[in-house]
Motif scaffolding. Structure first.
Motif, short mmCIF file in Angstrom:
data_model
loop_
_atom_site.label_atom_id
_atom_site.label_comp_id
_atom_site.label_asym_id
_atom_site.label_seq_id
_atom_site.Cartn_x
_atom_site.Cartn_y
_atom_site.Cartn_z
N THR A 301 0.83 -1.21 0.00
CA THR A 301 0.00 0.00 0.00
C THR A 301 0.86 1.26 0.00
O THR A 301 0.34 2.36 -0.10
N GLY A 302 2.18 1.09 0.14
CA GLY A 302 3.08 2.23 0.21
C GLY A 302 3.08 2.90 1.56
O GLY A 302 3.66 3.98 1.73
N PHE A 303 2.43 2.26 2.56
CA PHE A 303 2.34 2.85 3.90
C PHE A 303 3.72 2.91 4.57
O PHE A 303 4.05 3.87 5.26
N GLU A 304 4.53 1.88 4.37
CA GLU A 304 5.89 1.85 4.90
C GLU A 304 6.89 1.77 3.75
O GLU A 304 6.66 1.06 2.77
N CYS A 305 7.99 2.50 3.86
CA CYS A 305 9.02 2.49 2.83
C CYS A 305 10.16 1.55 3.22
O CYS A 305 10.42 1.35 4.41
N ILE A 306 10.82 1.00 2.24
CA ILE A 306 11.96 0.11 2.46
C ILE A 306 13.23 0.91 2.27
O ILE A 306 13.42 1.58 1.26
N VAL A 307 14.12 0.86 3.25
CA VAL A 307 15.36 1.63 3.22
C VAL A 307 16.54 0.68 3.21
O VAL A 307 16.56 -0.33 3.92
N GLY A 308 17.53 0.97 2.39
CA GLY A 308 18.73 0.14 2.32
C GLY A 308 19.90 0.93 1.77
O GLY A 308 19.81 2.14 1.56
N GLY A 309 21.00 0.22 1.55
CA GLY A 309 22.20 0.85 1.02
C GLY A 309 23.26 1.03 2.08
O GLY A 309 22.95 1.20 3.26
N GLU A 310 24.53 0.99 1.67
CA GLU A 310 25.64 1.17 2.58
C GLU A 310 26.50 2.33 2.11
O GLU A 310 26.47 2.72 0.95
N GLY A 311 27.28 2.86 3.01
CA GLY A 311 28.20 3.92 2.63
C GLY A 311 27.52 5.28 2.60
O GLY A 311 26.58 5.56 3.37
N TRP A 313 25.63 6.95 0.22
CA TRP A 313 24.25 7.05 -0.25
C TRP A 313 23.41 5.90 0.29
O TRP A 313 23.85 4.76 0.34
N LYS A 314 22.17 6.21 0.66
CA LYS A 314 21.18 5.20 1.00
C LYS A 314 19.97 5.39 0.10
O LYS A 314 19.83 6.42 -0.56
N TYR A 315 19.10 4.38 0.08
CA TYR A 315 17.98 4.38 -0.86
C TYR A 315 16.68 4.11 -0.12
O TYR A 315 16.63 3.25 0.76
N GLU A 316 15.64 4.83 -0.50
CA GLU A 316 14.33 4.69 0.12
C GLU A 316 13.32 4.38 -0.98
O GLU A 316 13.10 5.19 -1.89
N LYS A 321 4.95 4.82 -5.18
CA LYS A 321 5.11 6.26 -4.99
C LYS A 321 6.40 6.76 -5.64
O LYS A 321 6.38 7.33 -6.71
N GLN A 322 7.55 6.52 -4.98
CA GLN A 322 8.81 7.01 -5.54
C GLN A 322 10.00 6.25 -4.97
O GLN A 322 9.87 5.51 -3.99
N VAL A 323 11.16 6.48 -5.61
CA VAL A 323 12.43 5.95 -5.12
C VAL A 323 13.36 7.14 -4.92
O VAL A 323 13.53 7.96 -5.83
N ILE A 324 13.95 7.23 -3.73
CA ILE A 324 14.79 8.39 -3.39
C ILE A 324 16.18 7.91 -3.00
O ILE A 324 16.34 6.91 -2.29
N GLN A 325 17.19 8.60 -3.47
CA GLN A 325 18.56 8.41 -3.02
C GLN A 325 18.88 9.55 -2.07
O GLN A 325 18.62 10.72 -2.40
N TYR A 326 19.44 9.24 -0.89
CA TYR A 326 19.66 10.32 0.07
C TYR A 326 20.91 10.07 0.90
O TYR A 326 21.40 8.95 1.03
N HIS A 327 21.40 11.18 1.47
CA HIS A 327 22.50 11.12 2.43
C HIS A 327 22.10 11.93 3.65
O HIS A 327 21.69 13.09 3.53
N GLU A 336 18.60 14.88 -0.78
CA GLU A 336 17.80 13.90 -1.51
C GLU A 336 17.90 14.08 -3.01
O GLU A 336 17.99 15.21 -3.51
N ILE A 337 17.87 12.96 -3.73
CA ILE A 337 17.75 12.96 -5.18
C ILE A 337 16.63 11.99 -5.53
O ILE A 337 16.68 10.81 -5.15
N ILE A 338 15.60 12.47 -6.22
CA ILE A 338 14.49 11.59 -6.62
C ILE A 338 14.92 10.82 -7.87
O ILE A 338 15.20 11.41 -8.91
N LEU A 339 15.00 9.50 -7.74
CA LEU A 339 15.41 8.66 -8.86
C LEU A 339 14.25 8.33 -9.79
O LEU A 339 14.47 7.99 -10.95
N GLY A 340 13.04 8.39 -9.26
CA GLY A 340 11.89 8.09 -10.11
C GLY A 340 10.59 8.14 -9.33
O GLY A 340 10.56 7.89 -8.13
N VAL A 341 9.49 8.50 -10.05
CA VAL A 341 8.16 8.54 -9.47
C VAL A 341 7.28 7.61 -10.30
O VAL A 341 7.41 7.54 -11.52
N PHE A 342 6.35 6.90 -9.64
CA PHE A 342 5.56 5.95 -10.40
C PHE A 342 4.39 6.61 -11.13
O PHE A 342 3.67 7.41 -10.57
N ASP A 343 4.25 6.22 -12.40
CA ASP A 343 3.15 6.65 -13.24
C ASP A 343 2.70 5.40 -14.00
O ASP A 343 3.44 4.86 -14.80
#
Length: 464
Positions: A301-311, A313-316, A321-327, A336-343
């Motif tokens: 449902t997009g209620f909770e986001c999955i976060v991962g990545g090491e070093g 940059w991390k990814y959400e 909804k969307q995929v975000i790269q962040y530090h 934050e850098i938005i890598l993509g939004v769902f359409d």
């Protein structure tokens, strides 16, 4: 000291403490002294330095390789590190490659400085802190982002019984600067780089209020022992009946938490998988109704986001909804850098371009992977367009935990990414996917059961 059937003798090398639990149970405990044997071996070591230990590896001009989803890596010890991708076209092979760094050699002073410290830095890998020896590779291919040469640090860690050095992982810790971990048995010759040996020390406690040995443990500890006695059965159980049998012992377990979550979400209205199950799935712990219900209502449902990545940059990933790269800085500031939004329309057009490779991937009559396209990300000056990302959800059976989720991100082309998310949690929901890999959900009214839903309450989510 004696109490009932227990006897505790004094020992000059041990310390005694009195403990009272929150249930007012009184204990008298003997705590042994800890002697660190590894420290003695390291302090008295006068053998070759780590660099001298690795010299034979450099002289052999050997290389280690890692084959990843898109990029492959070649570490030629003492020479260079390359990132490359081979693409076949009309019988020819075209290679795209970047030098991540070249070995410049270290002068004697630098090598001696590193050897001076018998307490090398360590890196947490899974549950262990591995001491490592770092070698710098510089002057690689120029980076489009920083306009500086690429570089990397090759970290050697001690892993016994490895015939040849192997690449454990490659991480981009900052733009165009990489960290490569190499497993090697050679570095184990230096005691400072071996994993510390852990020796269990027994703490003996006497229950001052117990009348027999069976009642010696605190009540809370006894309940915990009872819980762990059934851990193996719960983890590998595949029937719903086994779950019902063990529910009384799962007061603080993750499974019980999922049940509580399910009850809370029901009060506000929840979702279930809609439509007909088109493919078969294996019966595993993650396919249990409670786990599937939590996965659907939290992740799909997009209620909770999955976060991962090491070093750096991390990814959400927020499903649908969307995929975000962040530090995240220590002060809380987040870049934050938005890598993509769902359409959904863009996703379907993307699948239609190559339905065989972008549609659901099936293995043995079950869907093993679906791919979703997230577009319209932040502007990428290097590529002259917007960022986009393909998200691959895979039904993957983990050897560690059936409820775990792992992420891996690659960048096959500048500002075009691939995010692979593996979990056994996805195995059941993926069997409901349509030809576009979309998983529809149906809203369940709080007052109705899942098997009796009013038609007016039905709501299809692309869940994307």
């Amino acid at each position: 000291m004696t109490n009932g059937s227990f006897e505790l003798e004094d020992d000059a090398n041990d310390d005694y403490v009195r403990i009272t639990t929150k249930n007012n149970e009184r204990f008298y405990c003997k705590i042994p002294q800890f002697v660190e044997e590894d420290s003695h071996k390291i302090e008295n070591y006068n053998g070759p330095s780590p660099q001298e230990i690795l010299d034979p590896l450099y002289k052999r001009s050997g290389c280690s390789y890692l084959v990843d989803a898109y990029w492959n890596y070649e570490v030629c010890h003492g020479r260079y590190v390359i990132q490359y991708h081979d693409e076949k076209h009309l019988g020819s092979v075209y290679r795209t490659e970047y030098y991540l760094g070249n070995h410049q050699g270290e002068n004697a002073l630098e090598a001696e400085k590193k050897h001076e410290s018998l307490r090398p830095p360590s890196k947490r890998i899974e549950t262990e802190d591995y001491p490592y020896y770092s070698v710098s590779y510089t002057r690689g291919t120029q980076c489009d982002i920083t306009q500086k040469p690429r570089s990397c640090d090759v970290l050697y860690i001690c892993v016994e019984n490895v015939m040849q050095p192997k690449i454990l992982s490659v991480t981009e810790v900052s733009s165009c600067h990489y960290e490569i971990i190499i497993m090697s048995a050679l570095i184990c010759d230096h005691p400072a780089y071996r994993l510390k040996t852990s020796k269990d020390q027994e703490i003996i406690c006497v229950n001052l209020d117990a009348e027999n040995e069976e009642a010696a443990k605190p009540r809370s500890l006894q309940r915990l022992d009872d819980f762990h006695d059934t851990t193996f059965k719960r983890e590998y159980s595949i029937t719903h009946e086994d779950f019902r049998k063990d529910e009384e012992l799962l007061e603080e377990s993750e499974y019980e938490n999922l049940k509580k979550y399910s009850k809370r979400s029901a009060s506000a209205g929840k979702y279930k998988l809609a439509g007909k199950k088109r493919f078969t799935s294996k019966d595993t712990l993650a396919n249990n109704k409670v786990v599937v219900d939590h996965t659907v209502n939290s992740i799909f449902t997009g209620f909770e986001c999955i976060v991962g990545g090491e070093g750096w940059w991390k990814y959400e990933f927020c499903y649908g909804k969307q995929v975000i790269q962040y530090h995240q800085e220590l002060n809380g500031h987040r870049d934050e850098i938005i890598l993509g939004v769902f359409d959904e329309k863009m996703h379907k057009l993307w699948v239609d371009e190559s339905p065989k490779t972008r549609g659901p991937q099936k293995v043995d009559n079950h869907v093993a992977q679906v791919s979703h396209f997230y577009s319209k990300g932040d502007l990428c000056e290097e590529a002259g367009g917007h960022r986009s990302i393909e998200v691959r959800l895979r039904c993957h059976h983990s050897e560690y935990s059936s409820l775990s989720i792992s992420l891996a991100l690659t960048e096959p082309k500048t500002c075009q990414y691939v995010l692979t998310i593996d979990s056994e949690r996805f195995c059941e929901p993926l069997q409901y996917s349509d030809d576009y890999g979309l998983i529809k959900l149906k809203k369940v009214s709080p007052e109705n059961s899942e098997d009796d839903v009013d038609e007016e309450d039905e709501e299809s989510l692309s869940s994307l």
